[in-house]
Write a protein that holds these residues in place. Sequence first.
Motif, PDB file in Angstrom:
ATOM      1  N   UNK A 199       0.858  -1.183   0.000  1.00 16.46           N
ATOM      2  CA  UNK A 199       0.000   0.000   0.000  1.00 16.46           C
ATOM      3  C   UNK A 199       0.898   1.238   0.000  1.00 16.46           C
ATOM      4  N   UNK A 200       0.377   2.336  -0.535  1.00 20.31           N
ATOM      5  CA  UNK A 200       1.116   3.587  -0.477  1.00 20.31           C
ATOM      6  C   UNK A 200       2.048   3.854  -1.636  1.00 20.31           C
ATOM      7  N   UNK A 201       2.067   2.982  -2.636  1.00 23.47           N
ATOM      8  CA  UNK A 201       2.893   3.243  -3.804  1.00 23.47           C
ATOM      9  C   UNK A 201       4.326   2.778  -3.633  1.00 23.47           C
ATOM     10  N   UNK A 202       5.152   3.079  -4.639  1.00 24.99           N
ATOM     11  CA  UNK A 202       6.545   2.638  -4.637  1.00 24.99           C
ATOM     12  C   UNK A 202       7.378   3.499  -3.695  1.00 24.99           C
ATOM     13  N   UNK A 203       8.337   2.837  -3.036  1.00 27.85           N
ATOM     14  CA  UNK A 203       9.222   3.529  -2.111  1.00 27.85           C
ATOM     15  C   UNK A 203      10.664   3.077  -2.311  1.00 27.85           C
ATOM     16  N   UNK A 204      11.610   3.975  -2.003  1.00 32.88           N
ATOM     17  CA  UNK A 204      13.025   3.654  -2.029  1.00 32.88           C
ATOM     18  C   UNK A 204      13.619   4.022  -0.677  1.00 32.88           C
ATOM     19  N   UNK A 205      14.647   3.306  -0.258  1.00 30.72           N
ATOM     20  CA  UNK A 205      15.297   3.640   0.993  1.00 30.72           C
ATOM     21  C   UNK A 205      16.226   2.538   1.440  1.00 30.72           C
ATOM     22  N   UNK A 206      16.925   2.784   2.526  1.00 32.16           N
ATOM     23  CA  UNK A 206      17.786   1.765   3.106  1.00 32.16           C
ATOM     24  C   UNK A 206      16.944   0.695   3.790  1.00 32.16           C
ATOM     25  N   UNK A 207      17.379  -0.550   3.661  1.00 31.89           N
ATOM     26  CA  UNK A 207      16.677  -1.668   4.285  1.00 31.89           C
ATOM     27  C   UNK A 207      17.184  -1.839   5.717  1.00 31.89           C
ATOM     28  N   UNK A 208      16.253  -1.939   6.663  1.00 30.82           N
ATOM     29  CA  UNK A 208      16.603  -2.091   8.078  1.00 30.82           C
ATOM     30  C   UNK A 208      15.898  -3.317   8.642  1.00 30.82           C
ATOM     31  N   UNK A 209      16.668  -4.253   9.175  1.00 33.79           N
ATOM     32  CA  UNK A 209      16.112  -5.480   9.754  1.00 33.79           C
ATOM     33  C   UNK A 209      15.744  -5.221  11.207  1.00 33.79           C
ATOM     34  N   UNK A 210      14.481  -5.463  11.547  1.00 30.40           N
ATOM     35  CA  UNK A 210      13.996  -5.236  12.898  1.00 30.40           C
ATOM     36  C   UNK A 210      14.427  -6.370  13.822  1.00 30.40           C
ATOM     37  N   UNK A 211      14.579  -6.085  15.121  1.00 29.79           N
ATOM     38  CA  UNK A 211      14.934  -7.141  16.067  1.00 29.79           C
ATOM     39  C   UNK A 211      13.768  -8.109  16.270  1.00 29.79           C
ATOM     40  N   UNK A 212      14.068  -9.304  16.740  1.00 28.18           N
ATOM     41  CA  UNK A 212      13.019 -10.284  16.983  1.00 28.18           C
ATOM     42  C   UNK A 212      13.021 -11.394  15.956  1.00 28.18           C
ATOM     43  N   UNK A 213      12.393 -12.505  16.316  1.00 24.39           N
ATOM     44  CA  UNK A 213      12.329 -13.675  15.444  1.00 24.39           C
ATOM     45  C   UNK A 213      11.336 -13.460  14.313  1.00 24.39           C
ATOM     46  N   UNK A 214      11.547 -14.137  13.164  1.00 23.41           N
ATOM     47  CA  UNK A 214      10.647 -13.964  12.015  1.00 23.41           C
ATOM     48  C   UNK A 214       9.207 -14.392  12.299  1.00 23.41           C
ATOM     49  N   UNK A 215       8.998 -15.291  13.282  1.00 22.38           N
ATOM     50  CA  UNK A 215       7.646 -15.776  13.555  1.00 22.38           C
ATOM     51  C   UNK A 215       6.963 -15.003  14.680  1.00 22.38           C
ATOM     52  N   UNK A 216       7.555 -13.900  15.129  1.00 26.20           N
ATOM     53  CA  UNK A 216       6.970 -13.099  16.203  1.00 26.20           C
ATOM     54  C   UNK A 216       6.368 -11.809  15.654  1.00 26.20           C
ATOM     55  N   UNK A 217       5.375 -11.285  16.357  1.00 21.95           N
ATOM     56  CA  UNK A 217       4.748 -10.030  15.964  1.00 21.95           C
ATOM     57  C   UNK A 217       5.650  -8.863  16.347  1.00 21.95           C
ATOM     58  N   UNK A 218       5.770  -7.902  15.441  1.00 26.97           N
ATOM     59  CA  UNK A 218       6.577  -6.720  15.707  1.00 26.97           C
ATOM     60  C   UNK A 218       5.820  -5.798  16.655  1.00 26.97           C
ATOM     61  N   UNK A 219       6.467  -5.444  17.774  1.00 24.85           N
ATOM     62  CA  UNK A 219       5.845  -4.581  18.775  1.00 24.85           C
ATOM     63  C   UNK A 219       6.348  -3.151  18.642  1.00 24.85           C
ATOM     64  N   UNK A 220       5.634  -2.238  19.263  1.00 20.04           N
ATOM     65  CA  UNK A 220       6.023  -0.835  19.226  1.00 20.04           C
ATOM     66  C   UNK A 220       7.421  -0.651  19.810  1.00 20.04           C
ATOM     67  N   UNK A 221       7.721  -1.378  20.880  1.00 19.85           N
ATOM     68  CA  UNK A 221       9.030  -1.256  21.535  1.00 19.85           C
ATOM     69  C   UNK A 221      10.168  -1.695  20.609  1.00 19.85           C
ATOM     70  N   UNK A 222       9.881  -2.642  19.700  1.00 21.58           N
ATOM     71  CA  UNK A 222      10.912  -3.099  18.768  1.00 21.58           C
ATOM     72  C   UNK A 222      11.358  -1.971  17.844  1.00 21.58           C
ATOM     73  N   UNK A 223      10.409  -1.097  17.485  1.00 18.26           N
ATOM     74  CA  UNK A 223      10.724   0.015  16.589  1.00 18.26           C
ATOM     75  C   UNK A 223      11.308   1.190  17.361  1.00 18.26           C
ATOM     76  N   UNK A 224      10.730   1.479  18.524  1.00 14.70           N
ATOM     77  CA  UNK A 224      11.173   2.640  19.293  1.00 14.70           C
ATOM     78  C   UNK A 224      12.605   2.495  19.784  1.00 14.70           C
ATOM     79  N   UNK A 225      13.056   1.275  20.061  1.00 11.49           N
ATOM     80  CA  UNK A 225      14.415   1.098  20.558  1.00 11.49           C
ATOM     81  C   UNK A 225      15.461   1.442  19.511  1.00 11.49           C
ATOM     82  N   UNK A 226      15.052   1.518  18.242  1.00 14.48           N
ATOM     83  CA  UNK A 226      15.975   1.880  17.172  1.00 14.48           C
ATOM     84  C   UNK A 226      16.086   3.388  16.977  1.00 14.48           C
TER      85      UNK A 226
END
Length: 215
Positions: A161-188
Amino acid sequence: MGVAYTPGLTVSSWTEIEKIRELPLPGKALVKVGDKVEASQVGLTAELPGELEIVRLSDRLGVPPEEALPALKARVGMNVERREVLAELSSFFGLFNVQVESPCSGTVEFLTETNAHLGIRRPATQMNLRAYVDGEVVHIEERKSVTIRAQGAQIQGIFGVGGERHGNVLLLPGAPDQKVRLSDIEQLGDEVNACILIGGSSFESAALRRAWRAC
């Protein structure tokens, strides 16, 4: 080596990618086969026709079509400006004067004499299609598409959604089978701003809103 996950999405650390960039209407290529291109570089361009405005001269002047036509000042093929007088009619020895102004700037495309309808085409809009990936132009279909070959990591998604985007790729912390939480993003911190975020099986609503504000 690529690994396929349900429902058939591919995750690969390194692969060859061919991206076809295609215009929705005839245009022209600004690159040639063999050119090295960057993601932000414009590879194709086209002109989107402007909207057509219909001016009903007879109704606006309050006279039958055969009386409206002699009052016409504009001609087919003529360029007109917004609020330029298209037709003018005087009555009662010049005591009453009625004018019809153009609703927009554009080009007079047609005149229908049977009902005194005037068609004005608004100016065309330039459409530029960027390369989307860094790579090499390997094929061009004249006036239609450009194929770009690139090498890199590939992560497929189900929808976007939102059309095409470009940027640096950033891997979030946590396992691939876990839900991403707000704290996972804020700590970065500010590191997530203007980045493409990857990680987790899904996002909490608060985390998704935070990611959206960072783009």
